[in-house]
Scaffold this active site. Sequence first.
Site, short mmCIF file in Angstrom:
data_model
loop_
_atom_site.label_atom_id
_atom_site.label_comp_id
_atom_site.label_asym_id
_atom_site.label_seq_id
_atom_site.Cartn_x
_atom_site.Cartn_y
_atom_site.Cartn_z
N CYS A 9 33.37 48.54 15.30
CA CYS A 9 34.03 47.73 13.51
C CYS A 9 34.36 46.41 13.56
O CYS A 9 33.97 45.86 13.32
CB CYS A 9 34.49 49.18 13.32
SG CYS A 9 33.99 50.79 14.21
N1 SAJ Z 1 43.67 46.66 19.20
C1 SAJ Z 1 44.59 46.45 19.67
N2 SAJ Z 1 45.52 45.88 18.90
C2 SAJ Z 1 46.07 46.63 18.66
C3 SAJ Z 1 45.29 47.77 18.16
C4 SAJ Z 1 43.72 47.58 17.97
O1 SAJ Z 1 44.35 45.09 20.85
O2 SAJ Z 1 47.47 47.36 17.46
C5 SAJ Z 1 41.92 46.61 19.99
C6 SAJ Z 1 41.89 47.96 20.85
O3 SAJ Z 1 42.10 47.92 21.99
C7 SAJ Z 1 40.16 48.01 20.18
C8 SAJ Z 1 40.07 47.00 18.57
O4 SAJ Z 1 41.19 46.76 18.72
O5 SAJ Z 1 39.90 47.42 21.10
C9 SAJ Z 1 39.57 48.29 18.01
O6 SAJ Z 1 40.37 49.05 17.95
P1 SAJ Z 1 40.77 50.70 16.26
O7 SAJ Z 1 42.50 50.38 16.75
O8 SAJ Z 1 41.29 49.27 14.68
O9 SAJ Z 1 39.96 51.51 16.57
P2 SAJ Z 1 38.51 50.99 15.83
O10 SAJ Z 1 37.45 50.05 16.25
O11 SAJ Z 1 38.27 52.48 16.62
O12 SAJ Z 1 38.41 51.00 14.21
C10 SAJ Z 1 38.16 52.18 13.79
C11 SAJ Z 1 38.13 52.05 12.41
N3 SAJ Z 1 38.06 52.67 11.53
C12 SAJ Z 1 36.84 52.81 10.99
O13 SAJ Z 1 35.97 51.15 10.35
C13 SAJ Z 1 36.49 53.56 10.04
C14 SAJ Z 1 39.53 51.19 11.35
O14 SAJ Z 1 39.36 51.31 10.20
C15 SAJ Z 1 40.91 52.57 11.85
O15 SAJ Z 1 41.82 52.21 11.37
C16 SAJ Z 1 40.55 52.33 13.71
O16 SAJ Z 1 39.62 52.98 14.23
C17 SAJ Z 1 41.79 53.05 13.12
O17 SAJ Z 1 43.08 52.84 12.55
O18 SAJ Z 1 42.18 54.10 14.68
#
Ligand code: SAJ
Length: 430
Positions: free
Chosen positions: A270
């Site tokens: 995403c």
């Molecule tokens: N990450 C960081 N630092 C952070 C947060 C994330 O480096 O502070 C990295 C994670 O390790 C990962 C990437 O970014 O590699 C994405 O992480 P994410 O927490 O955004 O997780 P995703 O990719 O599973 O995003 C999903 C998305 N859900 C949908 O699209 C419906 C996102 O909108 C959600 O906000 C997110 O999950 C969530 O909050 O868990």
Amino acid sequence: MDILNRINTKTARLGVIGLGYVGLPLAVEFARAGFEVVGYDIDQARVDDLNAGTSYIPDVSSADLNDVVQSGKFRASTQPDALIDVDIIDICVPTPLRKTRDPDLSYIVRAVTSTATVLRKGQLVILESTTYPGTTDEVVQPLLEEGGLVAGTDFYLAFSPERVDPGNPTYHTKNIPKVVGGINQPSTDAALAFYSQMMDTVIPVSSTRVAEMVKLLENTFRAVNIGLVNELALMCHRMNIDVWEVIDAAKTKPFGFMPFYPGPGLGGHCIPIDPFYLSWKARQSGFEARFIELAGNVNGAMPEYVVERVAEALNSGRKAINGSRIHIFGVAYKRDVNDLRESPALDILDLLARRGADVSYTDPYVPDFKHAHLALESVPEHAAAQDRDCALIITDHKVFDYARIVKSFPLIVDTRNALKGVVSDKVFRL
Ligand code: SAJ
């Protein structure tokens, strides 16, 4: 409007195209709410599993799936004509990027083409796949109208962004607020009535483009803020300030702040992808989405930066990367998931191996994988430290025994602050 009546009496039959982490929970929840649901997917193995009551999506229990299969409320098929007499078609297919970083709408086009073969008057068609503003009215609508039916009057057409967060223990399909926008008011009304049958909160907006843009804002917000905090990590390292302590103190602000954390890069299907759907579309309108591009550059450069920090740490022990034996903890793209898509760990492993390191890894969620010229198997955690020069924590799965890692490795580079509070000159944090 007959569709409203059929929705409100739960006699409307639902067709879901794409039975992945978005489509399957949606199909099963509507079946559990009393609707008859047909799931359509091109993967015969998936369809066979589902019809046998076996779920391959952790958020959907096989027990719940089996209940709706046994009751006849849900069945899956690889045949588009299984959708012949449904009243509602919900499209939940992937929207990846091409190698050229341009949107790849081929999955949507294939799903909409299948939909067009069964389209008839009075139906409601909804697209859920994350995509750029304009996809529904510029791409989907013309394809559906090729047969002569007119969207908005002969059939209803809407967009509703998926907000599934796999593995989230609190938020799931029923209780995550759902945004819906139609190509006209009757389409919005039909989609609103439909989702309201199963979901706690449904938010109507004025158009499909607004609904498409809502999702991209949500995920671009994350990508840009992660980019900001990654840049802050590089800055703090130069200025000899502990970025983790800065963020922990900043998040005590009870309003106007939301913590994001530095990491080894941006993974998942995403966040690294959705913003480039938006910047691509903005460019078509002659607008340069500079924040998105800049965040992409900063986040994309994190794997190289992590390798630089590993080199620095080894250097403190008069070692080079070349010839060093480096063990990675966690290769999945984020904590406690088994998904490798776009995982920065893959880039980091590749970069280290190219510099002559002997790389190995432990990830209980990823037993083995192939990437570039690497083919590795996860080493059991208790045997990980054997003859290794350095541990590199890329994904901070809860299951790891961090105290043992600190004890058994001569050097540790921690990209997630997994060793928070451990004070040791052999631990190097981002
Ligand atoms: N990450 C960081 N630092 C952070 C947060 C994330 O480096 O502070 C990295 C994670 O390790 C990962 C990437 O970014 O590699 C994405 O992480 P994410 O927490 O955004 O997780 P995703 O990719 O599973 O995003 C999903 C998305 N859900 C949908 O699209 C419906 C996102 O909108 C959600 O906000 C997110 O999950 C969530 O909050 O868990």
